[in-house]
Design an enzyme around this catalytic site. Structure first.
Site, PDB file in Angstrom:
ATOM      1  N   ASP A  71       0.831  -1.211   0.000  1.00 33.62           N
ATOM      2  CA  ASP A  71       0.000   0.000   0.000  1.00 33.62           C
ATOM      3  C   ASP A  71       0.865   1.261   0.000  1.00 33.62           C
ATOM      4  O   ASP A  71       2.106   1.183  -0.011  1.00 33.62           O
ATOM      5  CB  ASP A  71      -0.935  -0.061   1.231  1.00 33.62           C
ATOM      6  CG  ASP A  71      -2.304   0.504   0.943  1.00 33.62           C
ATOM      7  OD1 ASP A  71      -2.397   1.423   0.105  1.00 33.62           O
ATOM      8  OD2 ASP A  71      -3.283   0.051   1.570  1.00 33.62           O
TER       9      ASP A  71
ATOM     10  N   ASP B 267     -10.357   3.191  -3.572  1.00 37.28           N
ATOM     11  CA  ASP B 267     -11.095   1.986  -3.153  1.00 37.28           C
ATOM     12  C   ASP B 267     -12.519   1.957  -3.726  1.00 37.28           C
ATOM     13  O   ASP B 267     -13.230   2.955  -3.718  1.00 37.28           O
ATOM     14  CB  ASP B 267     -11.206   1.939  -1.625  1.00 37.28           C
ATOM     15  CG  ASP B 267      -9.853   1.752  -0.966  1.00 37.28           C
ATOM     16  OD1 ASP B 267      -8.822   1.852  -1.657  1.00 37.28           O
ATOM     17  OD2 ASP B 267      -9.831   1.513   0.251  1.00 37.28           O
TER      18      ASP B 267
HETATM   19  C1  GAL Z   1      -6.266   1.094   1.456  1.00 40.95           C
HETATM   20  C2  GAL Z   1      -6.383   0.110   0.320  1.00 40.95           C
HETATM   21  C3  GAL Z   1      -7.445  -0.906   0.692  1.00 40.95           C
HETATM   22  C4  GAL Z   1      -7.036  -1.600   1.968  1.00 40.95           C
HETATM   23  C5  GAL Z   1      -6.781  -0.581   3.074  1.00 40.95           C
HETATM   24  C6  GAL Z   1      -6.186  -1.228   4.318  1.00 40.95           C
HETATM   25  O1  GAL Z   1      -5.295   2.027   1.152  1.00 40.95           O
HETATM   26  O2  GAL Z   1      -6.709   0.785  -0.862  1.00 40.95           O
HETATM   27  O3  GAL Z   1      -7.637  -1.818  -0.360  1.00 40.95           O
HETATM   28  O4  GAL Z   1      -5.889  -2.359   1.716  1.00 40.95           O
HETATM   29  O5  GAL Z   1      -5.888   0.420   2.646  1.00 40.95           O
HETATM   30  O6  GAL Z   1      -5.971  -0.314   5.346  1.00 40.95           O
END
Ligand code: GAL
Length: 487
Positions: free
Chosen positions: A233, A291
């Site tokens: 991430d 997301d």
């Molecule tokens: C976001 C990501 C999500 C999930 C989340 C976890 O940045 O896009 O898919 O992984 O973090 O905290």
């Protein structure tokens, strides 16, 4: 000129189709090609349906690999690089089927879009060992493994509060009492693979410890744990392209040097066009958007509705191919607004089954990773029918790896087209509008000459002959998928 229209009435209910998968002679599904690095553990389950028990055998397996007759799980280790064509046979009381599986031992993984599950959208911080094990069991008992679903990806919140004093990553001992190695042994025993999550900053988005400046030790420990995929991430990183490139490359290199075949998923939400550089830092797929949330339309702050995500996929097709894919995020099929993350705490009511089917159609056409994120332990029938339709899955797992192009947008109808390895053409006619529409699918628009037999993929029915055009009726928010075979 002869016109043929598509019968929109279901000739067979989809439930009957799902049941029929487990009757009759064996039928192979999913990827017909798989890649692994040399001298690293190899695991691949041959996806096949048909009346059980099925006995699997293989001819020409490269030295170092064996196939388990009762499950079709191929394991072992191949020392040297090489391309192998293995003939797999599946035999049951009703008959015998054979098929070629290409095993590429080289420098590429993920030769078809990965299929599996991710914990985030529904479970967020309630991820634990029990959930992972039950999900692995559900992938097997629901028949998903038989259609090629393979990866169980643990997202954020597997972590203990800090690293060990020597810098090694540690899983939360309450959530994972037996440790991750024990858990990966369990997942691997089912012929499935285990994914994990970290971040290019010093913290993850959920504020657990991140991977920054721990890339090598993390990759080494992940390999010891038996991890097969890492999602990386981008929280707590300065929003600069140079930072994205250098941090993603650092972890990409560490994974390559880990002694294990670990698929690398980049998650920087499409910042700085990762499709242009994702492969160069070792990425196997990269998020193209923020997301996904469980709603058809609109662009809720930061996150993306289904349609806002779809709009962002235009013109990205040229960046995708075997080993490197665009990732429009996990699938929300079957979440019905209940996901802890995708439901927005009750704000989003979810989508209809037809809309979820459209979502699946388009993810398959776009060669997106097929990572279901619903609760696989309690899927209802419509969800199973969407996730377990072999013909739509075949358009995703096709060896050619061509992502569909959006070739026109007329009157609310978006037309997608891609070529498949058997010379056929897959087409999706996506009605983005709120009302049912008539649409003439014209050979000229597809650049096709001659006559083609059209098959309606979701319904498993022949849909007529395409010579000059086929008249279609497409429901509101439906994506009608046709496979066109030259006569
Ligand atoms: C976001 C990501 C999500 C999930 C989340 C976890 O940045 O896009 O898919 O992984 O973090 O905290």
């Amino acid at each position: 000129m002869k016109h043929f229209s598509i019968l929109l009435t279901l000739l067979f209910s989809q439930q009957v189709i799902a049941q029929n998968l487990y009757e009759g002679v064996p039928v192979f599904h999913g990827a017909k090609i798989t890649g692994n690095f040399p001298n690293t553990e190899f695991l691949f389950t041959v996806p096949a349906t048909g009346e059980r028990p099925i006995e699997f055998t293989a001819q020409n397996l490269p030295q170092g690999l064996t196939i388990e007759p009762s499950t079709g799980i191929i394991r072992g280790l191949v020392k040297e690089k090489g391309s192998y064509t293995v003939k797999i046979f599946a035999t049951n009381a009703k008959g015998r089927a054979g098929e070629n599986l290409k095993i590429e031992i080289g420098d590429k993984l993920c030769l078809t879009p990965p299929m599996g599950w991710n914990s985030w959208n529904v479970f967020t911080n309630t991820l634990d060992e029990k959930l992972v094990m039950e999900t692995a069991d559900a992938i097997v008992s629901s028949g998903m493994r038989d259609l090629g679903y393979q990866y169980i990806n643990m997202d954020d919140y597997w972590h203990d509060s800090t690293r060990a004093p020597d810098g090694k990553p540690v899983a939360n001992p309450e959530k994972f009492p037996h440790g991750i190695k024990w858990l990966s042994d369990y997942v691997h025993s089912k012929g499935l693979k285990l994914g994990i999550y970290s971040d290019a900053g010093d913290k993850t988005c959920g504020k657990c410890f991140g991977g920054f400046q721990h890339e090598e030790i993390d990759a080494k420990v992940y390999a010891e744990w038996g991890i097969d995929l890492l999602k990386y991430d981008f929280c707590f990183v300065p929003f600069k392209k140079t930072e994205a490139l250098s941090r993603y490359k650092k972890m990409g290199d560490a994974l390559k040097g880990s002694g294990r075949s670990i698929v690398y998923s980049l998650c920087n939400w499409g910042l700085f066009n990762p499709w242009e550089w994702g492969e160069s830092v070792g990425g196997n797929y990269w998020r193209t958007t923020p997301d996904i949330v469980d709603v058809w339309k609109g662009s809720p702050f930061w996150n993306g509705s289904f349609m806002s995500i779809m709009k962002k996929q235009t013109r990205l097709d040229k960046y995708a191919g075997p080993g490197h894919w665009n990732d429009p995020d996990m699938m929300i099929v079957g979440n019905y607004g209940k996901g802890k993350a995708t439901g927005g705490g009750g704000k989003y009511k979810g989508m209809s089954d037809l809309e979820y089917q459209t979502h699946m159609s388009l993810w398959c056409m776009l060669n997106a990773p097929l990572l279901s994120s619903c609760d696989l332990r309690s899927m209802n029938e419509p969800t199973k029918n969407i996730l377990l339709n072999p013909e739509i899955l075949a358009t995703s797992q096709d060896e050619k790896g061509e992502q569909a192009k959006l070739i026109s947008k007329t009157n609310g109808i978006w037309l997608y087209q891609k070529n498949l390895s058997d010379g056929s053409v897959a087409v999706a006619v996506f009605n983005t509008s709120k009302s049912e529409k008539k649409f003439d699918l014209k050979s000229s628009a597809l650049g096709l000459e001659g006559t083609y037999q059209a098959r309606e993929v979701w319904k498993h029915i022949e849909a007529g002959i395409l010579k000059d055009k086929i008249e279609l009726t497409v429901k509101a928010h439906e994506a009608l998928v046709l496979k066109l075979d030259k006569n």
